[in-house]
Design an enzyme around this catalytic site. Structure first.
Site, PDB file in Angstrom:
ATOM      1  N   ASP A  11      -8.911  -6.507  -4.777  1.00  0.00           N
ATOM      2  CA  ASP A  11      -8.536  -5.185  -4.253  1.00  0.00           C
ATOM      3  C   ASP A  11      -9.369  -4.095  -4.940  1.00  0.00           C
ATOM      4  O   ASP A  11      -9.341  -3.954  -6.161  1.00  0.00           O
ATOM      5  CB  ASP A  11      -7.042  -4.939  -4.493  1.00  0.00           C
ATOM      6  CG  ASP A  11      -6.485  -3.776  -3.678  1.00  0.00           C
ATOM      7  OD1 ASP A  11      -7.273  -2.943  -3.206  1.00  0.00           O
ATOM      8  OD2 ASP A  11      -5.252  -3.704  -3.530  1.00  0.00           O
ATOM      9  N   SER A  27       0.840  -1.194   0.000  1.00  0.00           N
ATOM     10  CA  SER A  27       0.000   0.000   0.000  1.00  0.00           C
ATOM     11  C   SER A  27       0.883   1.254   0.000  1.00  0.00           C
ATOM     12  O   SER A  27       1.750   1.391  -0.859  1.00  0.00           O
ATOM     13  CB  SER A  27      -0.945  -0.048   1.200  1.00  0.00           C
ATOM     14  OG  SER A  27      -1.997   0.886   1.068  1.00  0.00           O
ATOM     15  N   HIS A  47      -8.165  -5.371  -0.385  1.00  0.00           N
ATOM     16  CA  HIS A  47      -6.846  -4.747  -0.266  1.00  0.00           C
ATOM     17  C   HIS A  47      -6.044  -5.304   0.906  1.00  0.00           C
ATOM     18  O   HIS A  47      -4.838  -5.518   0.806  1.00  0.00           O
ATOM     19  CB  HIS A  47      -7.036  -3.233  -0.107  1.00  0.00           C
ATOM     20  CG  HIS A  47      -5.768  -2.462   0.017  1.00  0.00           C
ATOM     21  ND1 HIS A  47      -4.863  -2.325  -1.020  1.00  0.00           N
ATOM     22  CD2 HIS A  47      -5.233  -1.770   1.075  1.00  0.00           C
ATOM     23  CE1 HIS A  47      -3.837  -1.587  -0.619  1.00  0.00           C
ATOM     24  NE2 HIS A  47      -4.032  -1.237   0.644  1.00  0.00           N
TER      25      HIS A  47
END
Length: 350
Positions: free
Chosen positions: A299, A146, A328
């Site tokens: 995601d 991320s 995610h």
């Protein structure tokens, strides 16, 4: 505690890097001084080629053995008896590094809303200063997911031949309008808090709960909610999904602050590896390290195609996919799949 566990504990260290040189930021502003808190596990081997550098996500800290316990720790994929593992708390975060609640240099006042905007490139520069301070000449593997993956890409570009392997999980080379939209909605919720604008540590803290709830909707997938939070009886109110989001908001508000959340979400928005480098594709092609870009099929925040784009445009890029209904957050959960994918990536270079 067995003997091996005792040895692992003995080789875990925490430190604070203090830079008096300051940090010139992309915005043109400057942090006159800054601190970075970091954690190390294990020891450098004789060849100094066993460094694993982990970069945490938006609300993470410098203790991956806690939040990534399925991947980092004794007898895990990254074992401190074999690797020298480093993780630093990113600037702007509230876990020991300089952030909006830190005192301004030479002052008794905190930054609060005066804290400068940071970019992922700024964070990469600060980490490189820490690397230099620690005397680390080469990093075997840089890994992050991320926001951590975004910072890792920026740093990999700058590291050149000092980095051997880059692993980017559920991330992107340039933040999409969709992700920026999610982040802006969260910041808008902070602005709705009646305390936002006050120069107090708890400003925006109630609204942080709402911001986290919005974020959770982007971190998970509808099928994950369906399997875990579907009510088994007919109701008019008090739904399990509602309770879950309120719980997640409450939990974050007890360990994080709205100022750091604001700063780091804007840092994520700023991410563009190709800025002033001839575009994203050109910048990716200049990274010298081998790259494993891992996407998650479910995601909703960083789409799978974004990881594929990283691998496609890298000199030595490989794309792999985590299959999960978790969305995610699968990069923080699916340890078995991660270990398999990363293990195969390392074997390819033998």
């Amino acid at each position: 505690m067995n003997l091996k566990s005792q040895e692992v504990v003995q080789i875990m260290n925490k430190g604070i890097f203090q830079s008096s040189e300051g940090l010139e930021l992309e915005s043109g502003e400057k942090l006159e001084q800054f601190e970075i808190q970091y954690t190390t596990y294990g020891k450098l081997n004789s060849k100094c080629d066993n460094v694993i550098w982990v970069i945490h996500a938006l609300t993470g800290d410098s203790n991956p053995a806690e939040w990534w316990s399925g991947l980092v720790g004794e007898d895990k994929f990254y074992d401190p008896t074999k690797h020298f593992i480093i993780c630093a708390n990113l600037l702007g975060s509230c876990y020991g590094s300089t952030n909006p609640l830190s005192l301004k240099p030479g002052s008794k006042e905190k930054y609060y809303y005066d804290f400068p905007d940071l970019t992922t490139r700024d964070l990469a520069v600060s980490l490189d200063k820490l690397r230099d301070h620690l005397g680390i000449r080469e990093i075997n593997t840089l890994i992050g997911g991320s926001l951590g993956g975004q910072v890792a890409l920026e740093w990999a570009y700058a590291l050149g031949q000092k980095l051997k392997n880059l692993i980017v999980l559920a991330s992107t080379a340039k933040t999409s309008p969709w992700t920026i939209g999610f982040n802006e909605a969260q910041r808008m919720s902070l602005e709705c808090d009646s305390t936002w604008g006050e120069r107090i540590d708890q400003a925006g803290q109630r609204a942080l709960k709402a911001a986290r709830a919005i974020a959770m909707l982007s971190y998970r997938h509808p099928e994950d909610f369906e399997s875990k939070h579907l009510d088994d009886i007919e109701k008019l109110d008090d739904f399990r999904a509602s309770s879950y989001l309120r719980y997640q908001g409450q939990k974050l508000s007890q360990r994080f602050n709205a100022f750091s959340y604001w700063v780091l979400s804007k840092t994520m928005d700023s991410h563009d590896l190709g800025r002033n480098r001839g575009g994203v594709e050109n910048a990716l092609s200049k990274i010298e390290a081998r790259i494993l870009a891992v996407g998650v099929n479910s995601d909703l925040l960083f789409l799978n195609k974004e990881a594929h784009h990283i691998a496609k445009n890298a000199q030595k890029g490989t794309f792999k996919e985590i299959k999960s209904n978790a969305g995610h957050d699968a990069f923080l959960i699916e340890y078995e799949q991660l270990s398999t994918l990363i293990g195969a990536f390392y074997l390819e270079q033998v």
